[in-house]
Design a protein around this motif. Structure first.
Motif, PDB file in Angstrom:
ATOM      1  N   ASP A 197      22.958 -13.215 -26.869  1.00 40.83           N
ATOM      2  CA  ASP A 197      21.724 -13.638 -26.204  1.00 40.83           C
ATOM      3  C   ASP A 197      20.812 -14.378 -27.183  1.00 40.83           C
ATOM      4  N   ASP A 198      20.175 -15.437 -26.705  1.00 38.88           N
ATOM      5  CA  ASP A 198      19.313 -16.265 -27.543  1.00 38.88           C
ATOM      6  C   ASP A 198      18.119 -15.487 -28.105  1.00 38.88           C
ATOM      7  N   ARG A 199      17.752 -14.392 -27.435  1.00 39.31           N
ATOM      8  CA  ARG A 199      16.572 -13.642 -27.873  1.00 39.31           C
ATOM      9  C   ARG A 199      16.860 -12.682 -29.026  1.00 39.31           C
ATOM     10  N   ARG A 200      18.114 -12.572 -29.432  1.00 33.58           N
ATOM     11  CA  ARG A 200      18.495 -11.632 -30.480  1.00 33.58           C
ATOM     12  C   ARG A 200      17.785 -11.951 -31.801  1.00 33.58           C
ATOM     13  N   ASP A 201      17.786 -13.213 -32.218  1.00 33.38           N
ATOM     14  CA  ASP A 201      17.197 -13.570 -33.507  1.00 33.38           C
ATOM     15  C   ASP A 201      15.702 -13.258 -33.547  1.00 33.38           C
ATOM     16  N   SER A 202      15.001 -13.545 -32.457  1.00 35.61           N
ATOM     17  CA  SER A 202      13.560 -13.261 -32.409  1.00 35.61           C
ATOM     18  C   SER A 202      13.302 -11.759 -32.519  1.00 35.61           C
ATOM     19  N   LEU A 203      14.142 -10.963 -31.862  1.00 34.98           N
ATOM     20  CA  LEU A 203      13.982  -9.514 -31.932  1.00 34.98           C
ATOM     21  C   LEU A 203      14.226  -9.015 -33.353  1.00 34.98           C
ATOM     22  N   ILE A 204      15.284  -9.506 -33.991  1.00 31.01           N
ATOM     23  CA  ILE A 204      15.588  -9.061 -35.351  1.00 31.01           C
ATOM     24  C   ILE A 204      14.418  -9.358 -36.283  1.00 31.01           C
ATOM     25  N   GLU A 205      13.854 -10.560 -36.183  1.00 28.87           N
ATOM     26  CA  GLU A 205      12.732 -10.916 -37.051  1.00 28.87           C
ATOM     27  C   GLU A 205      11.519 -10.025 -36.776  1.00 28.87           C
ATOM     28  N   ALA A 206      11.279  -9.719 -35.501  1.00 25.31           N
ATOM     29  CA  ALA A 206      10.144  -8.861 -35.151  1.00 25.31           C
ATOM     30  C   ALA A 206      10.332  -7.449 -35.689  1.00 25.31           C
ATOM     31  N   VAL A 207      11.559  -6.942 -35.614  1.00 25.52           N
ATOM     32  CA  VAL A 207      11.833  -5.596 -36.126  1.00 25.52           C
ATOM     33  C   VAL A 207      11.690  -5.569 -37.643  1.00 25.52           C
ATOM     34  N   ILE A 208      12.204  -6.591 -38.321  1.00 24.05           N
ATOM     35  CA  ILE A 208      12.107  -6.636 -39.784  1.00 24.05           C
ATOM     36  C   ILE A 208      10.649  -6.723 -40.230  1.00 24.05           C
ATOM     37  N   GLU A 209       9.816  -7.419 -39.454  1.00 23.11           N
ATOM     38  CA  GLU A 209       8.392  -7.496 -39.776  1.00 23.11           C
ATOM     39  C   GLU A 209       7.737  -6.116 -39.790  1.00 23.11           C
ATOM     40  N   GLU A 210       8.278  -5.207 -38.983  1.00 23.94           N
ATOM     41  CA  GLU A 210       7.716  -3.860 -38.898  1.00 23.94           C
ATOM     42  C   GLU A 210       8.358  -2.907 -39.892  1.00 23.94           C
ATOM     43  N   SER A 211       9.353  -3.389 -40.626  1.00 27.08           N
ATOM     44  CA  SER A 211      10.083  -2.515 -41.540  1.00 27.08           C
ATOM     45  C   SER A 211       9.194  -2.036 -42.681  1.00 27.08           C
ATOM     46  N   GLU A 212       9.425  -0.790 -43.101  1.00 18.54           N
ATOM     47  CA  GLU A 212       8.708  -0.253 -44.248  1.00 18.54           C
ATOM     48  C   GLU A 212       9.301  -0.755 -45.559  1.00 18.54           C
ATOM     49  N   ASP A 213      10.468  -1.412 -45.467  1.00 20.93           N
ATOM     50  CA  ASP A 213      11.083  -2.053 -46.633  1.00 20.93           C
ATOM     51  C   ASP A 213      10.478  -3.454 -46.765  1.00 20.93           C
ATOM     52  N   GLU A 214       9.496  -3.609 -47.645  1.00 23.11           N
ATOM     53  CA  GLU A 214       8.741  -4.858 -47.726  1.00 23.11           C
ATOM     54  C   GLU A 214       9.596  -6.040 -48.175  1.00 23.11           C
ATOM     55  N   GLY A 215      10.705  -5.786 -48.829  1.00 30.70           N
ATOM     56  CA  GLY A 215      11.534  -6.883 -49.295  1.00 30.70           C
ATOM     57  C   GLY A 215      12.623  -7.281 -48.334  1.00 30.70           C
ATOM     58  N   LEU A 216      12.715  -6.564 -47.199  1.00 30.39           N
ATOM     59  CA  LEU A 216      13.805  -6.823 -46.266  1.00 30.39           C
ATOM     60  C   LEU A 216      13.712  -8.220 -45.663  1.00 30.39           C
ATOM     61  N   MET A 217      12.492  -8.675 -45.329  1.00 33.01           N
ATOM     62  CA  MET A 217      12.345  -9.987 -44.713  1.00 33.01           C
ATOM     63  C   MET A 217      12.808 -11.088 -45.668  1.00 33.01           C
ATOM     64  N   ASP A 218      12.443 -10.986 -46.940  1.00 33.00           N
ATOM     65  CA  ASP A 218      12.869 -12.007 -47.905  1.00 33.00           C
ATOM     66  C   ASP A 218      14.390 -12.035 -48.032  1.00 33.00           C
TER      67      ASP A 218
END
Length: 695
Positions: A197-218
């Motif tokens: 589904d095309d919405r998968r990437d947007s969801l992953i980025e949104a979840v990573i933004e909420e992650s307590e692992d601050e380096g995960l997004m990078d």
């Protein structure tokens, strides 16, 4: 209740071993969104019932109360437990109609998380927007469930867009429906690596933004693969914190999406010991030590709903916040609405010692015996004769009081009268018991108008209340036109002579007094002055004249309404050495006031209330125009948050009798208002002429 194999459930199936194995979830949403159908589908999906809406010990799950069947809508809070993945989930169904907002507030208090149920053929309504904001203010975890996927006008993506526009961009689909033609056959988990589904990437980025692992997004942006396990764990953590809100589609008729929803509830919503407990006080009002959902802690529980059962009497549904509640246990019952919210709450403070009766787990109208209720759980207690909704249950040796949850303020007054003498004998106690069950209902016995007034949230609220009066307590009442307590005062200064002279054998009656009357500013009351010289009125009879004036002021001088704000000066008079008396001068004083009124003229006064109306910004103009049409005086506006405004005005009480209904209609259920008495003001003469004399 039975499992998938038809086996009857026992108390052991529903007795949670501890708070970590409990989830308390409230279902909220507009009327018609499918909350009750969803609840039944979740019960069926877990095996709690063999099919949605099936009979449980002769009672259907949705058969909570007779009025609910008559109105074809939920009118009260109901609890139904199920077990999923070894975790007990207490599902709390609430009404979607605004008249029963008190039940919604009780459901929110009993819960640790909320499911906002939105139908796929509708959009987010203003009431849901308001409720979402309330949940956000207290940090309650929330998820959105899109129902009615099989509706002809279902638009799942449109509803998701509406939710994001209203609730914010942290509302995102975690599951999406998979259609086979016109039928939803499954749901697709967007965090599953196999999802295309095309919405998968947007969801992953949104979840990573909420992650307590601050380096995960990078690392993710640098091309590192983030595992499904990590994403799911971060999603669940964000859900529990209330910073991310998944959207889950669920079809009540087919059961599609129900298992996935239950999985998310178990893994993402917090157990009771991770959710903040209410503020705790001593009965004296002093702060007490904070509590937690510890079964070994001090007992502190709260009555979130009170019902009357024809066989077992009063039944209290309680949420245990601390300790463990046992059958036949000594309890201290504390009700302190007035201490926290003022006397206008209509619920007097009370404290009593009782013993708990039998314990059970509520399941619609069915009950499953319970041997105990541990901290975090919800259950029923029988035979608490003094407990009311909102009361705290605690140890008599260590009594506590939880600050009650805030209730919607009932602003629709309805005057009622007993239909027969028999009903009149029972009405007072029945209304007291009804108010004990429903804190959003206020009973007022107006000593001036002699009317019994029910303050309710709307027409459906009073309809259900009167039905319960009849069905539960055998009391029939009839609605009457509400009497607004008017006042009278003098239009100007005038003099009056009171002459009370009678002779009918033996001692006669003789008293003459001359008075001068002038109106005073509003709120001044009565000022009585004595300017008699030469003993024309003997000193012992001057208080008698004042008594007569006061008595006539209470009876009125034009239409029978009390007279207010006068200065009355006794100037002169005559007395008889034998025939004058206290009663004679009281009569003369009353006659003098009536004569002065004929000379000065009388002004009718009506009560005005200060009102504060909270509405969406785009409705401010409409509300202000409506207030002006009700003879109101606008006094200003204040901004409230990003999209709401408080409109302040002073409006005659006669124009506010049905304002609660009219405001709800014009604001699509989202507008609310409060009011406090302001003052009495002169009534326009054309309206005053229409006032009928009071009998």
């Amino acid at each position: 209740m039975a499992d998938k194999n038809g086996r009857k459930a026992t108390q052991h199936d529903l007795e949670a071993p501890g708070p970590d194995r409990i989830r308390n979830v409230v279902l909220v949403g507009p009327s018609g969104s499918g909350k009750t159908s969803l609840l039944e589908a979740l019960l069926a999906s877990s095996g709690a019932i063999s099919r949605a809406g099936s009979v449980i010990d002769g009672t259907t799950v949705s058969d909570y109360e007779e009025p609910e069947q008559q109105h074809q809508r939920s009118v009260s809070l109901a609890v139904a437990p199920l077990v999923h993945q070894g975790v007990k989930i207490n599902l709390i169904d609430t009404p979607g109609y605004a008249d029963f907002g008190g039940e919604v507030r009780a459901g929110l208090r009993a819960a640790d998380a909320a499911l906002f149920v939105i139908a796929a053929n509708e959009s987010v309504d203003d009431a849901s927007r308001h409720l979402w904001r309330e949940c956000a203010q207290v940090g309650m975890p929330r998820a959105v469930v899109v129902t009615k996927l099989d509706h002809a006008r279902a638009d799942h993506d449109g509803v998701v867009a509406s939710c994001q526009a209203v609730f914010g961009d942290k509302v995102m689909p975690v599951f999406v429906p998979v259609r086979d033609g016109d039928t939803v056959s499954a749901v697709d988990h967007l965090l599953d690596p196999s999802s295309t589904d095309d919405r998968r990437d947007s969801l992953i980025e949104a979840v990573i933004e909420e992650s307590e692992d601050e380096g995960l997004m990078d690392r993710y942006l640098g091309g590192e693969e983030v595992t499904e396990k990590t994403l799911v764990a971060d999603l669940e953590t964000a859900m529990a914190k209330g910073s991310f809100h998944p959207v889950v589609p669920a079809c009540a008729t087919s059961g599609v999406g129900c298992t996935e929803l239950l999985d998310l509830v178990v893994s993402g919503f917090p157990p009771p010991h991770e959710h903040p407990s209410p503020e705790v006080f001593l009965p004296s009002g002093a702060p007490a030590a904070a509590i937690s959902a510890d079964p070994a802690g001090p007992l502190v529980a709260e009555v979130v709903k009170t019902t009357s059962d024809p066989y077992v009497g009063r039944v209290s549904i309680v949420r245990v916040f601390s300790g463990t509640l046992q059958p036949d246990q000594p309890l201290h019952v504390s009700g302190h609405f007035s201490s926290f919210f003022g006397e206008e709450s209509g619920h007097e403070d009370h404290d009593a010692d009782e013993r708990s009766g039998a314990l059970s787990f509520p399941f619609g109208n069915a009950l499953v015996n319970a041997s105990k209720l541990v901290a975090g759980d919800i259950g029923s207690v029988s035979r608490l004769t003094t407990a009311e909704t909102g009361d705290t249950l605690s140890d008599p040796d260590d009594p506590r009081v939880l600050k009650p949850w805030s209730m919607p303020d009932p602003q629709l007054p309805v005057a009622v009268e007993a239909a027969t003498r028999s009903d009149e004998d029972k009405m007072s106690s029945a209304l007291t018991r009804l108010a004990a069950e429903d804190p959003s209902l206020r009973v007022e016995r107006n000593p001036e108008t002699q009317q019994v007034v029910l303050w309710v949230l709307g027409e459906a609220h009073v309809e259900v209340a009167l039905d319960r009066l009849s069905r539960r307590y055998g009391v029939t009442v009839e609605q009457r036109e509400l009497v607004i307590p008017l006042r009278e005062t003098f239009a100007g200064k005038a003099r009056g002579k009171g002459r009370h002279v009678k002779q009918s054998g033996g001692h006669g009656q003789y008293a003459v007094c001359d008075i001068e009357v002038e109106p005073l500013p509003p709120g001044s009351g009565l000022e009585f002055l004595d300017k008699v010289v030469g003993g024309a009125v003997p000193r012992q009879f001057i208080p008698s004249v004042e008594k007569g004036v006061i008595a006539q002021m209470q009876r009125g001088v034009r239409n029978g309404y009390p007279v207010v704000d006068l200065r009355v000066t006794l100037l002169d008079g005559k007395a008889h050495s034998v025939d004058s008396s206290d009663m004679a001068f009281q009569a003369a004083g009353a006659l003098a006031l009536r004569e002065a009124a004929e000379s000065a003229g009388v002004v009718m006064l009506e009560p005005y209330d200060e009102i504060a109306v909270v509405v969406q910004d785009d409705l401010v103009g409409e509300v202000m125009s409506d207030v002006s049409s009700r003879r109101g005086r606008l006094s200003g506006t204040d901004k409230l948050g990003d999209d709401r405004t408080v409109v302040r005005a002073v409006v005659p009480q006669t124009e506010l009798v049905r304002y609660a209904i009219d405001l709800r209609s014009s604001t699509h259920g989202a507008g609310t208002f409060t009011r406090t008495f302001a003052e009495y003001e002169p009534m326009a003469e054309d309206l005053a002429r229409q006032v009928a004399p009071r009998s």
